[in-house]
Motif scaffolding. Structure first.
Motif, PDB file in Angstrom:
ATOM      1  N   PHE A 183      16.588  -8.565 -63.647  1.00 49.95           N
ATOM      2  CA  PHE A 183      17.114  -9.559 -62.978  1.00 49.95           C
ATOM      3  C   PHE A 183      18.442  -8.752 -62.538  1.00 49.95           C
ATOM      4  O   PHE A 183      19.615  -9.629 -62.397  1.00 49.95           O
ATOM      5  N   GLY A 184      18.526  -7.500 -61.979  1.00 50.62           N
ATOM      6  CA  GLY A 184      19.506  -6.887 -61.773  1.00 50.62           C
ATOM      7  C   GLY A 184      20.193  -7.092 -60.203  1.00 50.62           C
ATOM      8  O   GLY A 184      20.654  -7.914 -59.661  1.00 50.62           O
ATOM      9  N   THR A 185      19.806  -6.266 -59.267  1.00 50.05           N
ATOM     10  CA  THR A 185      20.239  -6.025 -58.091  1.00 50.05           C
ATOM     11  C   THR A 185      19.382  -7.069 -57.196  1.00 50.05           C
ATOM     12  O   THR A 185      18.266  -6.474 -56.677  1.00 50.05           O
ATOM     13  N   HIS A 186      19.828  -8.068 -56.873  1.00 48.92           N
ATOM     14  CA  HIS A 186      19.049  -8.940 -55.910  1.00 48.92           C
ATOM     15  C   HIS A 186      19.213  -8.554 -54.402  1.00 48.92           C
ATOM     16  O   HIS A 186      18.336  -9.029 -53.487  1.00 48.92           O
ATOM     17  N   TRP A 187      20.078  -7.748 -53.750  1.00 46.86           N
ATOM     18  CA  TRP A 187      20.411  -7.271 -52.518  1.00 46.86           C
ATOM     19  C   TRP A 187      20.425  -8.314 -51.463  1.00 46.86           C
ATOM     20  O   TRP A 187      19.693  -8.293 -50.483  1.00 46.86           O
ATOM     21  N   PHE A 188      21.484  -9.388 -51.711  1.00 49.58           N
ATOM     22  CA  PHE A 188      21.507 -10.349 -50.881  1.00 49.58           C
ATOM     23  C   PHE A 188      22.683  -9.933 -49.769  1.00 49.58           C
ATOM     24  O   PHE A 188      22.679 -10.593 -48.683  1.00 49.58           O
ATOM     25  N   PHE A 189      23.405  -8.954 -49.932  1.00 50.21           N
ATOM     26  CA  PHE A 189      24.080  -8.444 -48.956  1.00 50.21           C
ATOM     27  C   PHE A 189      25.233  -9.243 -48.527  1.00 50.21           C
ATOM     28  O   PHE A 189      26.148  -8.841 -47.559  1.00 50.21           O
ATOM     29  N   TYR A 190      25.472 -10.469 -49.032  1.00 53.71           N
ATOM     30  CA  TYR A 190      26.608 -11.343 -48.475  1.00 53.71           C
ATOM     31  C   TYR A 190      27.956 -10.507 -48.832  1.00 53.71           C
ATOM     32  O   TYR A 190      28.785 -11.113 -48.362  1.00 53.71           O
ATOM     33  N   TYR A 191      27.976  -9.839 -49.768  1.00 53.39           N
ATOM     34  CA  TYR A 191      29.028  -9.354 -50.509  1.00 53.39           C
ATOM     35  C   TYR A 191      29.929  -8.445 -49.397  1.00 53.39           C
ATOM     36  O   TYR A 191      31.011  -8.620 -49.249  1.00 53.39           O
ATOM     37  N   SER A 192      29.239  -7.683 -48.439  1.00 51.75           N
ATOM     38  CA  SER A 192      29.768  -6.923 -47.582  1.00 51.75           C
ATOM     39  C   SER A 192      29.663  -7.550 -46.240  1.00 51.75           C
ATOM     40  O   SER A 192      28.705  -7.964 -45.744  1.00 51.75           O
ATOM     41  N   ARG A 193      30.703  -7.422 -45.244  1.00 50.41           N
ATOM     42  CA  ARG A 193      30.986  -8.163 -43.968  1.00 50.41           C
ATOM     43  C   ARG A 193      30.118  -7.058 -43.271  1.00 50.41           C
ATOM     44  O   ARG A 193      29.967  -7.752 -41.921  1.00 50.41           O
ATOM     45  N   THR A 194      29.807  -6.087 -43.458  1.00 51.35           N
ATOM     46  CA  THR A 194      29.145  -4.921 -42.609  1.00 51.35           C
ATOM     47  C   THR A 194      27.702  -5.584 -42.264  1.00 51.35           C
ATOM     48  O   THR A 194      27.131  -5.053 -41.304  1.00 51.35           O
ATOM     49  N   PHE A 195      27.094  -6.462 -43.060  1.00 55.17           N
ATOM     50  CA  PHE A 195      26.117  -7.054 -42.804  1.00 55.17           C
ATOM     51  C   PHE A 195      25.942  -8.246 -41.733  1.00 55.17           C
ATOM     52  O   PHE A 195      25.137  -8.401 -41.245  1.00 55.17           O
ATOM     53  N   GLY A 196      26.984  -9.015 -42.116  1.00 59.07           N
ATOM     54  CA  GLY A 196      27.146 -10.100 -41.060  1.00 59.07           C
ATOM     55  C   GLY A 196      28.358 -11.053 -41.683  1.00 59.07           C
ATOM     56  O   GLY A 196      28.823 -10.683 -42.819  1.00 59.07           O
ATOM     57  N   TYR A 197      28.379 -12.198 -41.212  1.00 57.43           N
ATOM     58  CA  TYR A 197      29.457 -13.146 -41.593  1.00 57.43           C
ATOM     59  C   TYR A 197      29.090 -14.568 -41.276  1.00 57.43           C
ATOM     60  O   TYR A 197      28.140 -15.064 -40.495  1.00 57.43           O
ATOM     61  N   VAL A 198      29.530 -15.350 -42.155  1.00 56.61           N
ATOM     62  CA  VAL A 198      29.567 -16.938 -41.729  1.00 56.61           C
ATOM     63  C   VAL A 198      29.863 -17.258 -40.422  1.00 56.61           C
ATOM     64  O   VAL A 198      31.099 -16.773 -40.001  1.00 56.61           O
TER      65      VAL A 198
END
Length: 482
Positions: A296-311
């Motif tokens: 259960f390591g890296t789930h790769w949700f990408f929310y951590y980085s704003r380069t993926f997008g933002y709220v």
């Protein structure tokens, strides 16, 4: 018990895969399906190790795109990566990697569940009650994974089209590694898939524990509570509101589950090593640590980085300045991208390497499901308002409770409940399906920053072209991609 969950989720697959192949080509041995598989199910510990692989594969099937598509394709989030924009606009090609990976990973989890369901009764030689429990857990996981597939690929499955094309119902383990096209399953109807999901869950119910001695297992393994919770979601998606209300009540009235006061404790800022699951987790995939980024390591949700997008500003505008979902669960992320500088992202998933607990079903969903279901079946009723107030008040100390008289019609109440679902469950992979099932339009923000409607035929993903090709057309493509 906790250490067993952490350490055994990953080593059973080799034995299971071996049991599905022919004999060793270099040695004149008995077929492995008469040796290895029988050995796997001789003892409860080795059988449980095999079961843990179903949990692990369910994690693999529900990480990355399969989870975040429920939010990044709505106006809750503004994706800036090219891949996320393709998902949001409905412009996927039929050979898209994401659609193919979700399909393949989820059926892989289903297949290993099938192995448990078939093999434990036939080959198990350990405690009979524990054998039944292991089969029941596998049936819960098979049902969970089929619902994931159905809401993504089932044509009209969330829109009341029960005769629409659903999924191929694979209920037996794959017979070996070579695919035989003339044995390919066709797509069952949405109604038939829903019926199988409900059957798996109701069959599993009597053989599952209410809880475990270890708190982590109660939140991370199938229980009677997680079955009732998943059934409530299934019935809500089907539009069977009376049953959705009934099933969700089980969780609300069960002392095993409780709302916590501090939302940060549900989504802790994690060091990536270990975090507890709390009382409002009904079923979750726990963060574990064993020295590397696997299991259960890296789930790769990408929310951590704003380069993926933002709220989106649209979503943020629905939260008050005193709402914990704004003050505790939003932050600036870790990107200095000039394009997204100053934008916010969710901190529900906050570890830089994607090592967070993953909520699959939380108690607030049950409150809001019952509230909505009651309003749809009984109209304006006080209990629906009380359930709404309980969730909104927990999040916002400045919230003023609604009174029944504040709502002119049942539809007004339903709209407010749906807004609360959006606010409370954002970024937990559900909003897209709430939009579709309630008849609202999926929208995406185009390159000019203007919202457009997603084509109606693209509310589902394409059946992967590879699957259609390998079955020589036994699988039929979703109409929106023809």
């Amino acid at each position: 018990m906790k250490n067993r969950i952490i350490n055994t989720y990953s080593f059973a697959l080799l034995a299971i895969v071996g049991s599905l192949t022919a004999c060793d080509k270099q040695l004149d041995l008995a077929p492995e399906d008469t040796t290895v598989e029988s050995e796997v199910f001789q003892t409860s510990s080795s059988a449980e190790s095999a079961l843990m692989d179903v949990y692990n594969k369910t994690y693999e099937a529900n990480k990355q795109t399969a989870y975040i598509i429920g939010d990044i394709t709505t106006n809750t989030f503004v994706p800036t990566s090219a891949g996320a924009q393709l998902l949001s606009s409905g412009n996927l090609l039929t050979d898209d990697y994401s659609a193919e990976k979700i399909w393949g990973d989820t059926y892989s989890a289903i297949n290993v569940a099938n192995v448990i369901i078939k093999s434990v009764p036939e080959l198990g030689t350990y405690n009979e009650d524990l054998e039944k429990q292991h089969v029941a857990e596998a049936k819960f996981l098979r049902a969970y994974n089929y619902l994931v597939l159905l809401k993504l690929y089932g044509d009209g499955a969330l829109q009341g089209n029960m005769s629409g094309l659903g999924l191929p119902l694979q209920l037996e383990p794959y017979a070996g590694t070579e695919f035989v096209s003339n044995n390919a399953l066709e797509r069952s109807s949405n109604d038939e898939v829903y019926a199988q999901i409900i059957k798996d869950l109701t069959d599993a119910l009597p053989d599952l524990n209410e809880d475990y001695d270890d708190k982590l297992e109660t939140r991370a393994r199938a229980t009677q509570g997680s079955v009732h919770a998943l059934l409530s979601r299934v019935y809500l998606y089907m539009g069977n509101y009376a049953k959705a209300a009934e099933e969700s009540a089980y969780l609300i009235n069960n002392p095993i589950y409780a709302l916590v006061s501090n939302l940060r404790s549900v989504f802790p800022i994690t060091d990536g090593i270990d975090e507890d699951l709390v009382e409002e987790h009904i079923y979750a995939i726990p963060l574990t640590y064993n020295g590397g980024d696997h299991q259960f390591g890296t789930h790769w949700f990408f929310y951590y980085s704003r380069t993926f997008g933002y709220v989106s500003d649209d979503y943020l505008g629905k939260l008050s300045s005193t709402d914990q979902r704004m003050t505790e669960l939003m932050w600036s992320g870790n990107s200095l991208s000039s394009e997204n500088y100053g934008k916010l992202t969710t901190s529900k998933f906050n570890h830089k390497d994607g090592r967070d607990n993953i909520p699959m079903i939380r108690l607030p969903e049950m409150y809001l499901t019952r509230a909505e279901a009651l309003a749809r079946t009984d109209g304006k009723v006080q209990e629906a308002v009380d359930l709404l107030n309980r969730i909104a008040r927990r999040a916002d100390a400045a919230y003023v409770d609604y009174k029944l008289s504040d709502f002119t019609t049942a539809e007004d109440l339903i709209d407010r409940i749906l807004l609360e679902r959006e606010k409370e469950l954002a970024f937990e992979g559900l909003h897209r399906y709430d939009i579709i099932r309630t008849g609202r339009k999926l929208q995406f923000k185009n390159t000019d920053g203007v919202y457009e409607d997603v084509p109606a035929g693209r509310y589902v993903l394409p059946i992967p072209k590879r699957e259609i090709d390998i079955t020589k057309g036994s699988l039929v493509q979703n109409p929106g991609y023809l």
